[in-house]
Design an enzyme around this catalytic site. Structure first.
Site, mmCIF file in Angstrom:
data_model
loop_
_atom_site.group_PDB
_atom_site.id
_atom_site.type_symbol
_atom_site.label_atom_id
_atom_site.label_comp_id
_atom_site.label_asym_id
_atom_site.label_seq_id
_atom_site.Cartn_x
_atom_site.Cartn_y
_atom_site.Cartn_z
ATOM 1 N N GLU A 1 -13.052 -2.169 1.452
ATOM 2 C CA GLU A 1 -11.895 -1.862 0.610
ATOM 3 C C GLU A 1 -11.594 -3.059 -0.298
ATOM 4 O O GLU A 1 -11.153 -2.903 -1.431
ATOM 5 C CB GLU A 1 -10.687 -1.530 1.489
ATOM 6 N N ASP B 1 -14.919 8.623 -7.119
ATOM 7 C CA ASP B 1 -14.901 7.603 -8.157
ATOM 8 C C ASP B 1 -13.876 7.924 -9.241
ATOM 9 O O ASP B 1 -13.875 9.016 -9.812
ATOM 10 C CB ASP B 1 -16.292 7.463 -8.790
ATOM 11 N N HIS B 2 -13.001 6.959 -9.494
ATOM 12 C CA HIS B 2 -11.917 7.082 -10.461
ATOM 13 C C HIS B 2 -11.021 8.282 -10.153
ATOM 14 O O HIS B 2 -10.532 8.962 -11.052
ATOM 15 C CB HIS B 2 -12.457 7.129 -11.895
ATOM 16 N N CYS C 1 0.824 -1.218 0.000
ATOM 17 C CA CYS C 1 0.000 0.000 0.000
ATOM 18 C C CYS C 1 0.857 1.267 0.000
ATOM 19 O O CYS C 1 0.346 2.353 -0.235
ATOM 20 C CB CYS C 1 -0.943 0.007 1.200
#
Length: 140
Positions: free
Chosen positions: A129, A79-80, A33
């Site tokens: 997630e 989003d995105h 991560c």
């Protein structure tokens, strides 16, 4: 009290990295991560509100209204997107699932209450997630 839930999804990139730590420590704590080129998730958000059904409509809240509020106030912003760089309510925060779900609460709770004149309140947010990892928040 009736609890009403709506589920929505979004895709977003992020990086877990504490600038106070060395690269080695970040990689030790956050593993993949902490990758310098970011990584992404297909998030799944469950929004639950609570209230009593309206006498005229029989609804706690119209599902369409709940979806519209969540999409406008949160989903359209994440989003995105890159959670570290693009999302106003995440500026300067760690982009863990835990911090993200709490930040979303701060955005959604007042909007839902305002839309329903306080008749309906946000009860919980559950943010996946991955398929097996999630954070749940009740505004505490």
């Amino acid at each position: 009290m009736i609890y009403l839930s709506k589920e929505l999804t979004f895709c977003a990139a992020h990086q877990l990295y504490n600038p106070k730590w060395s690269k080695e420590k970040n990689e030790e704590v956050f593993e993949g991560c902490a990758h310098e080129n970011w990584h992404g998730h297909n998030y799944h958000l469950t929004v639950t509100v609570k209230g009593r059904p309206d006498e005229d409509t029989g609804m706690v809240m119209n599902f369409k209204d709940l979806k519209r509020i969540v999409k406008k106030e949160v989903i359209s912003k994440v989003d995105h997107k890159n959670l570290n760089l693009d999302v106003d309510f995440m500026k300067g925060k760690m982009t863990t699932c835990e911090v993200l779900v709490e930040a979303m609460w701060g955005v959604l709770a007042p909007k839902i209450s305002e839309f329903t004149d306080g008749r309906v309140v946000l009860h919980s947010l559950k943010l996946y997630e991955t398929n097996t990892s999630f954070a749940e928040y009740y505004g505490e």
